[in-house]
Write a protein that holds these residues in place. Structure first.
Motif, PDB file in Angstrom:
ATOM      1  N   ASN A 140       3.549   5.312  -5.978  1.00  0.00           N
ATOM      2  CA  ASN A 140       3.458   5.467  -7.639  1.00  0.00           C
ATOM      3  C   ASN A 140       2.314   6.077  -8.003  1.00  0.00           C
ATOM      4  O   ASN A 140       2.454   6.831  -9.045  1.00  0.00           O
ATOM      5  N   ASN A 141       1.260   6.094  -7.381  1.00  0.00           N
ATOM      6  CA  ASN A 141       0.075   6.939  -7.658  1.00  0.00           C
ATOM      7  C   ASN A 141       0.333   8.397  -7.665  1.00  0.00           C
ATOM      8  O   ASN A 141      -0.025   9.169  -8.500  1.00  0.00           O
ATOM      9  N   SER A 142       0.900   8.826  -6.695  1.00  0.00           N
ATOM     10  CA  SER A 142       1.334  10.399  -6.628  1.00  0.00           C
ATOM     11  C   SER A 142       2.321  10.675  -7.869  1.00  0.00           C
ATOM     12  O   SER A 142       2.160  11.844  -8.232  1.00  0.00           O
ATOM     13  N   ASP A 143       3.165   9.771  -8.080  1.00  0.00           N
ATOM     14  CA  ASP A 143       4.134  10.069  -9.208  1.00  0.00           C
ATOM     15  C   ASP A 143       3.161  10.228 -10.547  1.00  0.00           C
ATOM     16  O   ASP A 143       3.457  11.026 -11.487  1.00  0.00           O
ATOM     17  N   GLN A 144       2.330   9.352 -10.579  1.00  0.00           N
ATOM     18  CA  GLN A 144       1.438   9.379 -12.098  1.00  0.00           C
ATOM     19  C   GLN A 144       0.672  10.621 -11.976  1.00  0.00           C
ATOM     20  O   GLN A 144       0.283  11.299 -13.117  1.00  0.00           O
ATOM     21  N   THR A 145       0.167  11.011 -11.057  1.00  0.00           N
ATOM     22  CA  THR A 145      -0.576  12.460 -11.070  1.00  0.00           C
ATOM     23  C   THR A 145       0.257  13.498 -11.305  1.00  0.00           C
ATOM     24  O   THR A 145      -0.255  14.597 -11.776  1.00  0.00           O
ATOM     25  N   LEU A 170       2.154   1.538  -3.514  1.00  0.00           N
ATOM     26  CA  LEU A 170       0.929   2.075  -4.402  1.00  0.00           C
ATOM     27  C   LEU A 170       0.656   3.602  -4.042  1.00  0.00           C
ATOM     28  O   LEU A 170       0.635   4.069  -5.308  1.00  0.00           O
ATOM     29  N   ALA A 171       0.851   4.040  -2.977  1.00  0.00           N
ATOM     30  CA  ALA A 171       0.559   5.500  -2.933  1.00  0.00           C
ATOM     31  C   ALA A 171       1.820   6.074  -3.514  1.00  0.00           C
ATOM     32  O   ALA A 171       1.475   7.426  -3.884  1.00  0.00           O
ATOM     33  N   TYR A 228       0.722  -1.128   0.029  1.00  0.00           N
ATOM     34  CA  TYR A 228       0.127   0.100   0.094  1.00  0.00           C
ATOM     35  C   TYR A 228       0.823   1.105  -0.236  1.00  0.00           C
ATOM     36  O   TYR A 228       0.582   2.215  -0.739  1.00  0.00           O
TER      37      TYR A 228
END
Length: 126
Positions: free
Chosen positions: A119-124, A116-117, A113
């Motif tokens: 990598n998710n912030s890098d995509q945004t 995931l957090a 988790y």
């Protein structure tokens, strides 16, 4: 008034007029200042009675207004327990679940988790 009183008054006035003409200016100034001070003191002593006459009704009106506010103030309405429970649930909706109520599988892979957090912030950002 009899004639002896009139004669006495006339002699007193004459002596007063003579004394006024023969008094030096410094003494006359001091007498005038003393007279003014005495007159001011007399007016100051009269004013506390006037204040008391004004403050007494004003204080009574203030006490009556306070009593009226106390008597006519609406009493607080107790909230039913259902509304209190609903309010508590709404507050807890945004909090994470407690450990004993949550699914144990959520706590097994905490590293996943966090990855995931991150990598998710890098995509945004892209």
């Amino acid at each position: 008034m009899n004639s002896s009183d009139k004669q006495f008054e006339q002699r007193a006035r004459a002596r007063y007029q003579e004394a006024i003409q023969s008094i030096d200016p410094v003494t006359a100034g001091r007498l005038r200042a003393a007279r003014r001070t005495a007159l001011e003191a007399a007016t100051v002593q009269a004013s506390p009675g006037h204040r008391a006459r004004v403050l007494l009704p004003v204080g009574a009106l203030a006490a009556m207004a306070l009593a009226a506010l106390i008597v006519w103030q609406p009493s607080p309405q107790p909230q039913p327990e259902n509304k209190q429970a609903a309010a508590t649930e709404q507050e807890n909706e945004y909090l994470p679940p407690e450990a004993d109520k949550a699914d144990p599988g959520l706590y097994q892979n905490l590293d996943f988790y966090s990855w995931l957090a991150a990598n998710n912030s890098d995509q945004t950002k892209r």
